[in-house]
Every structure is written in structure tokens, then in C-alpha cells.
Motif scaffolding. Structure first.
Motif, mmCIF file in Angstrom:
data_model
loop_
_atom_site.group_PDB
_atom_site.id
_atom_site.type_symbol
_atom_site.label_atom_id
_atom_site.label_comp_id
_atom_site.label_asym_id
_atom_site.label_seq_id
_atom_site.Cartn_x
_atom_site.Cartn_y
_atom_site.Cartn_z
ATOM 1 N N ASN A 104 -1.327 7.383 4.130
ATOM 2 C CA ASN A 104 -2.723 7.545 3.737
ATOM 3 C C ASN A 104 -3.084 6.719 2.504
ATOM 4 O O ASN A 104 -4.205 6.275 2.338
ATOM 5 N N ASN A 105 -2.089 6.564 1.607
ATOM 6 C CA ASN A 105 -2.404 5.897 0.342
ATOM 7 C C ASN A 105 -1.987 4.429 0.336
ATOM 8 O O ASN A 105 -1.588 3.899 -0.694
ATOM 9 N N TYR A 106 -2.079 3.802 1.490
ATOM 10 C CA TYR A 106 -1.761 2.366 1.547
ATOM 11 C C TYR A 106 -2.779 1.614 0.677
ATOM 12 O O TYR A 106 -3.971 1.881 0.752
ATOM 13 N N PRO A 107 -2.301 0.682 -0.171
ATOM 14 C CA PRO A 107 -3.237 0.026 -1.100
ATOM 15 C C PRO A 107 -4.298 -0.800 -0.367
ATOM 16 O O PRO A 107 -4.105 -1.233 0.761
ATOM 17 N N GLU A 108 -5.421 -1.029 -1.050
ATOM 18 C CA GLU A 108 -6.491 -1.846 -0.472
ATOM 19 C C GLU A 108 -5.993 -3.268 -0.262
ATOM 20 O O GLU A 108 -5.328 -3.834 -1.132
ATOM 21 N N GLN A 109 -6.365 -3.806 0.865
ATOM 22 C CA GLN A 109 -5.923 -5.140 1.245
ATOM 23 C C GLN A 109 -6.221 -6.181 0.157
ATOM 24 O O GLN A 109 -5.377 -7.017 -0.155
ATOM 25 N N GLU A 110 -7.416 -6.096 -0.426
ATOM 26 C CA GLU A 110 -7.810 -7.104 -1.432
ATOM 27 C C GLU A 110 -6.900 -7.053 -2.656
ATOM 28 O O GLU A 110 -6.434 -8.075 -3.146
ATOM 29 N N LYS A 111 -6.650 -5.834 -3.131
ATOM 30 C CA LYS A 111 -5.791 -5.667 -4.310
ATOM 31 C C LYS A 111 -4.383 -6.166 -4.029
ATOM 32 O O LYS A 111 -3.734 -6.792 -4.859
ATOM 33 N N LEU A 112 -3.939 -5.866 -2.813
ATOM 34 C CA LEU A 112 -2.595 -6.252 -2.400
ATOM 35 C C LEU A 112 -2.468 -7.775 -2.410
ATOM 36 O O LEU A 112 -1.529 -8.339 -2.983
ATOM 37 N N GLU A 113 -3.446 -8.434 -1.819
ATOM 38 C CA GLU A 113 -3.402 -9.898 -1.760
ATOM 39 C C GLU A 113 -3.511 -10.506 -3.148
ATOM 40 O O GLU A 113 -2.839 -11.493 -3.462
ATOM 41 N N ALA A 114 -4.366 -9.897 -3.984
ATOM 42 C CA ALA A 114 -4.527 -10.416 -5.346
ATOM 43 C C ALA A 114 -3.200 -10.329 -6.104
ATOM 44 O O ALA A 114 -2.824 -11.238 -6.845
ATOM 45 N N THR A 115 -2.463 -9.200 -5.894
ATOM 46 C CA THR A 115 -1.179 -9.026 -6.585
ATOM 47 C C THR A 115 -0.171 -10.076 -6.125
ATOM 48 O O THR A 115 0.578 -10.626 -6.931
ATOM 49 N N ILE A 116 -0.181 -10.338 -4.827
ATOM 50 C CA ILE A 116 0.747 -11.351 -4.299
ATOM 51 C C ILE A 116 0.369 -12.738 -4.831
ATOM 52 O O ILE A 116 1.227 -13.509 -5.254
ATOM 53 N N LYS A 117 -0.937 -12.998 -4.861
ATOM 54 C CA LYS A 117 -1.391 -14.329 -5.303
ATOM 55 C C LYS A 117 -1.184 -14.539 -6.804
ATOM 56 O O LYS A 117 -1.256 -15.667 -7.294
ATOM 57 N N ALA A 118 -0.943 -13.449 -7.525
ATOM 58 C CA ALA A 118 -0.678 -13.579 -8.967
ATOM 59 C C ALA A 118 0.778 -13.989 -9.234
ATOM 60 O O ALA A 118 1.146 -14.328 -10.350
ATOM 61 N N LEU A 119 1.613 -13.947 -8.187
ATOM 62 C CA LEU A 119 3.026 -14.340 -8.363
ATOM 63 C C LEU A 119 3.124 -15.861 -8.498
ATOM 64 O O LEU A 119 2.318 -16.589 -7.926
ATOM 65 N N PRO A 120 4.119 -16.327 -9.252
ATOM 66 C CA PRO A 120 4.209 -17.780 -9.448
ATOM 67 C C PRO A 120 4.514 -18.564 -8.155
ATOM 68 O O PRO A 120 3.944 -19.626 -7.938
ATOM 69 N N ASN A 121 5.382 -18.040 -7.311
ATOM 70 C CA ASN A 121 5.738 -18.768 -6.089
ATOM 71 C C ASN A 121 5.624 -17.856 -4.875
ATOM 72 O O ASN A 121 6.409 -16.932 -4.738
ATOM 73 N N TYR A 122 4.655 -18.137 -4.030
ATOM 74 C CA TYR A 122 4.510 -17.269 -2.868
ATOM 75 C C TYR A 122 4.004 -18.049 -1.665
ATOM 76 O O TYR A 122 3.393 -19.126 -1.802
ATOM 77 N N VAL A 123 4.286 -17.542 -0.477
ATOM 78 C CA VAL A 123 3.655 -18.017 0.749
ATOM 79 C C VAL A 123 3.105 -16.781 1.444
ATOM 80 O O VAL A 123 3.848 -15.858 1.759
ATOM 81 N N LEU A 124 1.792 -16.756 1.615
ATOM 82 C CA LEU A 124 1.143 -15.622 2.283
ATOM 83 C C LEU A 124 0.682 -16.131 3.645
ATOM 84 O O LEU A 124 -0.154 -17.029 3.719
ATOM 85 N N ILE A 125 1.234 -15.572 4.679
ATOM 86 C CA ILE A 125 1.001 -16.143 6.007
ATOM 87 C C ILE A 125 0.632 -15.045 6.998
ATOM 88 O O ILE A 125 1.241 -13.972 6.992
ATOM 89 N N ASP A 126 -0.375 -15.308 7.816
ATOM 90 C CA ASP A 126 -0.738 -14.328 8.845
ATOM 91 C C ASP A 126 0.136 -14.585 10.074
ATOM 92 O O ASP A 126 -0.266 -15.247 11.032
ATOM 93 N N ALA A 127 1.340 -14.067 9.998
ATOM 94 C CA ALA A 127 2.330 -14.351 11.050
ATOM 95 C C ALA A 127 1.917 -13.723 12.380
ATOM 96 O O ALA A 127 2.213 -14.266 13.448
ATOM 97 N N ASP A 128 1.231 -12.608 12.321
ATOM 98 C CA ASP A 128 0.783 -11.970 13.562
ATOM 99 C C ASP A 128 -0.188 -12.880 14.315
ATOM 100 O O ASP A 128 -0.069 -13.069 15.522
ATOM 101 N N ARG A 129 -1.136 -13.447 13.567
ATOM 102 C CA ARG A 129 -2.126 -14.329 14.194
ATOM 103 C C ARG A 129 -1.445 -15.592 14.747
ATOM 104 O O ARG A 129 -1.680 -15.995 15.890
ATOM 105 N N ILE A 130 -0.591 -16.190 13.943
ATOM 106 C CA ILE A 130 0.076 -17.424 14.377
ATOM 107 C C ILE A 130 0.922 -17.158 15.634
ATOM 108 O O ILE A 130 0.918 -17.942 16.573
ATOM 109 N N ALA A 131 1.608 -16.015 15.624
ATOM 110 C CA ALA A 131 2.449 -15.674 16.784
ATOM 111 C C ALA A 131 1.584 -15.543 18.033
ATOM 112 O O ALA A 131 1.909 -16.064 19.102
#
Lengths: 194, 541
Positions: A104-131
């Protein structure tokens, strides 16, 4: 040649097949490898994680020390963050952007992405869509993820192809080709978006 | 040589198969389950006709393995650490009877309690029984030790324990198999016809033999290839590293350049001369062992406290599994952690599967129990234990396998009426049956719900000894026929289920209610197997 990686996700998401392909790639090429997996209660929709270590020198510990992982490969975005203490400075987080929501308490998608994008080295990929769209099989998303992580894995790329070929051989050429296609699609995205 | 990619537990299974084993006996329990499953799925084991069926519990498994050893063949019994408590009666006495064919007792401990009630250290049990113990530090040793364990057992005529921990059990690496597969022993009865008859006069003699063999076990340990003394120049400290502790030590010295002398221990009793050498040469000794401070306590005794450091003085954490970081910190290295877990990361607790039959049982049970006031549901060990967590909060205890029924009985004896026990089908045949007999003998007013999903689901769907037998067992034990109910737990039967629960909680005697619906996970697997078999048959035709 040495890569330590944390493979993360939720039970049933295909983490162990990623590990199996990598393990086979390492062993068939006379590399040392150790892969520790955590399961048990985690089979019931809990978080799962696998430590994967590949090296051309003997490996002592099954566990990766904190701050020691070159890569965190996660098949789900929130799980990528759970293991951050294991990531070394300069290490890469490679994560699928499609969430697996069973709490129930899964974080908001936007906040989650922002946290990942704040990391120095990341690759954020929509693997489900690509597959689904590029590979033609939704189930191949875990090998899209392995492909996306492949530029950061210090193992020749063709070893990974061989690994996939080996673990899926008994399922026929179609399945092998599909997963290798997924591997290439993920790698391409990652090389263009790192 | 081509290596096989094996989990630690699989390496043990393959080592035992290649080592001339005739049978494995076990009850599933994480992290030991896959040893037996590997044998069950092994083509080689099948061709060699190796017994590998599940037992009703660890005690019956241990007893059967001892029976196979009595008949001269090599047997292995596998369990998780808490399972050894169940098997302890036979385990302790097997050290007195000794063995005929090789007997390997594999116990998988779970420090850090990844999926267990406690983190007890089975080496204590091994020492308690005074038998040799093997503790592999990697998958290759796990393979080699399974083979060696049988030899050691036959050479010393004693059961040998192999103690592993979760990390090794569930970690994979390349394992080189031995080229030679040892042929199984022929049937051979013990030369001494009284060896296995533990009447007091014989048991006393056997016990003296066990005591007199201790020196021999120690000598074997001194010469073991699995124990070694690795010298170094800095004698300000020596390190005794057991099992996986050795790996975590060396992880901190990636080039193998540990400056301190090290005793690596993977076979017990503790190799005395190696330990004496390191303690006398070095200013102090650090002990790295996973689980309890077994060696540390022996070395520390009561007087010399400062010279030995480890878990007892806080140099290493007193609980939890060892990690490279924990060991590194003890050695004075800094932990490199560079990132923290962001606060938005939420916990993902384990939950009952969507569509699980236990859910329908708990929904109905919660509503009926609420009518009497809560705090009266005693449960057991299995998937249904997850009923303790939200959203159900349905159960009030989970202690050991079988304790649901007996605790409900004790509570009812104390006046907590109605008292309800919730137990799974396999757990019921594991250890619930005898408790139910107690309740029947005293006509204790308890309601026992055997939530039957026709499988040992928690550990992956192994065959349940209870399958197809529950009503007959309950009748046979003496439950009255009209107080045994079999139900189909599905949402549309909700009211009907509640009514039966309520009626039986009102009954002043023993009731058994059996909600029966196959495990959803097992159902999916069964359908897959069925489909594959049909496709195969169609392809043939």
C-alpha cells in the motif's frame, strides 16, 4: 577482470535466470564466480536479492562488502535503492523503471524517479516496454535488464550471449534468439543513455 | 576439468551421490531443503536407485537413516537447525550406538534468522553428542566433505555431522566433481549383534567406547586436509577462522596477504596442537566463527579473558551471520559505505499469495473469534504463520512444529475457552498428531483447524505425508466422527465456514475442522507438469 554486482527485485521476477546466465558465462570461460541468493520467505512477494561476483582471481566471500558493488542491477525501481549501501563510489545503478506494486505504501513514481536521477551514475530503462515493443516478448524484460547492465560488467559481451544460449538451449532456438535480442536491445539503450 | 555450477546444498547432494550413498532422509526446512530435492531430481541418483522420499519429521528421518546404516549402507539425513531439536533424541543416541554403514547428518543453520525462529548453532549439538563435525568454507569443500564424511564415519564407526550455514547453503560456485563414483555398500549386518541395543548395560559400554574414541577423533582432525595452520610474521594477533569465517577474513586481504597467523578450521573436534601453537605464539587471538562463540568460549574459560577476542567481548556482533564488513571492522578496517538507503524505500513484507486458501480460513476465523474476544488462536509453522501479520493479525503464537495444538490444550486447561489451534496438513503429521491424542485422552475443549493445502508449501511444495489421510488419522486417534468437518475454503462459503467454526468452538470437547483446497502455487506447477506430459503424449501419437 572483476565485477561485483547486486541483482535486485521481487520474488518471481526472473532474477535467478539473470544470475544463471551470468554464472554459466563465467564458468564456461574459466572465470571464478560466486553467487549468493536470498530466498525462503521472499518467495511470497517479498524483496529478493542476489550477490554475483565474477573474477579472474579466486573469490573468498560469497557476500559483497558494503561500498564494494560495481553495479546494482534491479528489475524494479524501488528495489534498486534498497541496496545502495553496497554500491561503491563511481558504481552504476541500472534499473527498470516499471514498478512492481504489491504494497500500500509504495512510493510515488515521481519521487522514486527523482531519487534515482539524483544518483551520480544511473541507467533508468523501461525494460517492460522495450521487451514488449522492440523484442516482441514481455517476458524477456529481465534480459533487457542484463543487456542494459552489460556495458558495466567486466566480462566480454559474447560470454553473456553464450550464457543465455546455454541456459535456454533446451527450450529451443526461438527462446534463445528472443532473449539474445532482448540482451542487445538493453545494451543499445544503455550505451545511448548512460 | 569441467566444473558444475552448484549451490552449497547441491554440492553436498552431488558429493553424497558420488560418494556411494544409498539413501537420503529429510523433512524440508530452509536452508536445507534443496539437498534432498537435488537427489530426487538427479537422473544419476534415480539410476542408482537411491532412496530420497520425504519423512514425516526429522526424528523419523534420522531413525530411518540410522536403520540404513545398521544394514551396512551409506545414509544421509538432512534438516535445518531447529529440525535437529526434533531429531535430537535419536541423534544423541546414534552417537552411542555408533554406525555400521557411513552416516552423515547434515544440518543447515540459519544465523541472522532469514527464515527461522532462532539461530542456534548445531556445532554445540555435535559437541554435545561428541561426534566429529565438518564445516565447509566453500562449495568445493561441501562436495568433497560429503564424500569424505562417509569415509570418516565408517573409519570411526560414528555418525558425522556436516554443519553449514545459510550463506553457503544458498550460494553458488563452480565445483569440480571427482572422476570416481564410489559404488554403494552391500547389505551387511553389524558384527556386534548388540551394538544397536541400548539397554543400560550395553549403553554404558558403548558410552565408554565413545569417550575413549575422543582422542582418535581429535587426531583425525589434526591431520585433516580441511584444517590448516597458515603462518605469518605479525604475531601481535593470531586468528582462528571457522568455516565461512575464513572467507570473510581473506576478503579483507584481497591479495592473500593477511599479516597474522591463521588457523583455518573446517573439521572438529578442534585441532588442539594448531590452536595451542597459535595461542602460545601470538599476543592475542581473534576467533571468527558463525553462530555461537563455541571456540571462543572454550578458549576463554573463566580466568584468561583478555587474550581472546571475538563475539563475547563485542569485537564481533554477538548475533547474526558473519559478513566481510563485520570481520573487516574487527580487523580495524573502515567500512566503505558511500550511499544510504533513501527514506522513500518501503518494506516489502512476505504475504500470503493471492487466492491462497489460508486467507479464506483466516477471514472467517477472525470474525468468529472476535465474538469471543481475541488472543485465543495458537498457530504453527508454515505459510499460514503469515496470518500473524497485517491485514489478518489472526494468530497469537508460533513456537515450534506441533505446538499449536498442545498450546491450545494448555490454554484450555487454564480456562481459556474456546481455544483454537491452526496447523497445516504436513505440520500436523510432523508433530501435531501426538498432541491431538493428549487432547482427546482428556477430552480437552479445543478446536483444531487443519488448514490443508495438500502440500508442504512454505518450502516449495514438497509431498505432504498427510495427503489423503487426515480424516482417517483423526478418527483413529479418537476424534468423534460428528466433530470432524471437511470444508472448501472459498469466499462464497464464508458464512457456512463461520457457522461450523462457531458451532465447534461451542462444543465441549475436541473438534477438528479441515478446510481443504490445494496450494495455489502447487496448483500452477501441477498444471504445468500435466500440460507438458499431455504435449509429450500428443507428440508421440
Amino acid at each position: 577482470m572483476k565485477t561485483d554486482m547486486v541483482i535486485a527485485g521481487v520474488g518471481g521476477q526472473g532474477i535467478l535466470s539473470i544470475a544463471a546466465a551470468l554464472g554459466s558465462a563465467a564458468l564456461d570461460n574459466d572465470l571464478y564466480m560466486k553467487q549468493a541468493e536470498t530466498h525462503g520467505m521472499s518467495q511470497r512477494g517479498g524483496d529478493v536479492q542476489s550477490f554475483m561476483r565474477i573474477s579472474d582471481k579466486p573469490i573468498y566471500s560469497d557476500l559483497i562488502p558494503k561500498g564494494g558493488a560495481d553495479i546494482i542491477l534491479s528489475v524494479e525501481p524501488m528495489e534498486a535503492l534498497r541496496y545502495l549501501p553496497y554500491l561503491k563510489k563511481g558504481g552504476y545503478v541500472v534499473t527498470n523503471s516499471t514498478p512492481f506494486i504489491n504494497i500500500n505504501n509504495y512510493p510515488e513514481q515521481e519521487k522514486l524517479e527523482a531519487t534515482i536521477k539524483a544518483l551520480p551514475n544511473y541507467v533508468l530503462i523501461d525494460a517492460d516496454r522495450i521487451a514488449k515493443e522492440e523484442v516482441g516478448s514481455a517476458r524477456a524484460f529481465n534480459f533487457v535488464m542484463l543487456g542494459a547492465a552489460s556495458p558495466f560488467i567486466d566480462v566480454p559481451f559474447e560470454y553473456l550471449e553464450e550464457g543465455i544460449r546455454k541456459i535456454f538451449a533446451r527450450k529451443g532456438d526461438e527462446v534463445v534468439d528472443m532473449n539474445i535480442k532482448a540482451l542487445h536491445a538493453g545494451r543499445k539503450f544503455s550505451q545511448e543513455n548512460r | 576439468m569441467q566444473k558444475s555450477l552448484l549451490l552449497g546444498v547441491e554440492a553436498i547432494a552431488q558429493g553424497a551421490i558420488d560418494g556411494g550413498m544409498s539413501g537420503v532422509y529429510a523433512y524440508p526446512g530452509t536452508p536445507s531443503t534443496e539437498i534432498t530435492e537435488y537427489v530426487q531430481h538427479s537422473k544419476q541418483a534415480n539410476e542408482l536407485n537411491i532412496h530420497s522420499d520425504w519423512a514425516a519429521n526429522e526424528k523419523t528421518a534420522m531413525e530411518s537413516a540410522l536403520g540404513m546404516s545398521y544394514a551396512g549402507k551409506r545414509a544421509m539425513v538432512c534438516m535445518k537447525h531447529v529440525g535437529l531439536n526434533v531429531a535430537a533424541d535419536c541423534f544423541m543416541n546414534a552417537a552411542i550406538t555408533g554406525t555400521n554403514g557411513g552416516l552423515l547428518v547434515v544440518v543447515a543453520d540459519d544465523p541472522s534468522m532469514h527464515s527461522s525462529q532462532n539461530e542456534q548453532d548445531s556445532r554445540v549439538y555435535g559437541k554435545f553428542a561428541m561426534i566429529p563435525i565438518l564445516e565447509p568454507s566453500n562449495q568445493q569443500e561441501a562436495y568433497d566433505m560429503a564424500r569424505f564424511g562417509f569415509e570418516l564415519s565408517e573409519a570411526c564407526e560414528i555418525p558425522v555431522m556436516m554443519r553449514i550455514t545459510t550463506r553457503l547453503a544458498h550460494s553458488r560456485a563452480g565445483v569440480a566433481r571427482s572422476a570416481e563414483v564410489i559404488v554403494q555398500n552391500k547389505l551387511k549386518l553389524p558384527e556386534d549383534k548388540l551394538q544397536f541395543v541400548l539397554l543400560p548395560a550395553i549403553a554404558r559400554k558403548r558410552y565408554r567406547k565413545l569417550l575413549s574414541n575422543q582422542e582418535k577423533f581429535e587426531a583425525v582432525s589434526e591431520d585433516s586436509v580441511f584444517n590448516s595452520y597458515i603462518d605469518a610474521t605479525d604475531k601481535s594477533m593470531g586468528i582462528i577462522a571457522c568455516g565461512l569465517g575464513y572467507n570473510y577474513l581473506m576478503e579483507n586481504y584481497p591479495d592473500g596477504d593477511c599479516p597474522y597467523p591463521v588457523v583455518k578450521i573446517s573439521q572438529y573436534p578442534i585441532p588442539r596442537t594448531m590452536v595451542q601453537k597459535i595461542t602460545s605464539e601470538c599476543d592475542k587471538v581473534m576467533v571468527l566463527e558463525e553462530g555461537y562463540p563455541v571456540i571462543e568460549e572454550i578458549l576463554k574459560g573463566y580466568l584468561e579473558k583478555e587474550a581472546v577476542i571475538g563475539r563475547l567481548d563485542g569485537t564481533l556482533s554477538r548475533d547474526g551471520e558473519l559478513t566481510p564488513d563485520m570481520v573487516g571492522k574487527a580487523l580495524g578496517f573502515e567500512i566503505k559505505e558511500s550511499f544510504e538507503v533513501p527514506s522513500i524505500v518501503a518494506a516489502r513484507p512476505p504475504a500470503l499469495c493471492v487466492g491462497c486458501s489460508h486467507i479464506d480460513v483466516y477471514k472467517a476465523l477472525n470474525e468468529v473469534v472476535a465474538e469471543y474476544g481475541g488472543g485465543r488462536v495458537f498457530a504453527d509453522i508454515g505459510c499460514y504463520t503469515l496470518g500473524a501479520l497485517p491485514p489478518f493479525n489472526a494468530i497469537n503464537s508460533c513456537v515450534d512444529m506441533g505446538a499449536s495444538i498442545t498450546m491450545a490444550k494448555g490454554a484450555a486447561d487454564a480456562g481459556l475457552i474456546p481455544s483454537v489451534a491452526v496447523i497445516g496438513d504436513s505440520t500436523f503429521t510432523h508433530s501435531g498428531m501426538t498432541g491431538l491424542l493428549d487432547a482427546i485422552n482428556e477430552k480437552t475443549p479445543i478446536t483444531v483447524i487443519i488448514s490443508d493445502n495438500e502440500s508442504i508449501s512454505m518450502t516449495g511444495g514438497q509431498k505432504s505425508s498427510a495427503k489423503g489421510k487426515l480424516e482417517a488419522i483423526c478418527l483413529g486417534l479418537g476424534v468423534e466422527k460428528e466433530h470432524i468437518h471437511v470444508l472448501l475454503p472459498v469466499p462464497k462459503k464464508h458464512d457456512e465456514i463461520k457457522e461450523i467454526f462457531r458451532k465447534e468452538m461451542e462444543y465441549n470437547g475436541v473438534s477438528v475442522i479441515i478446510p481443504r483446497r490445494v496450494c495455489v502455487q502447487k496448483n500452477v506447477r501441477d498444471q504445468k507438469i500435466k500440460k507438458a506430459a499431455m504435449a509429450k503424449a500428443a507428440a508421440k501419437a
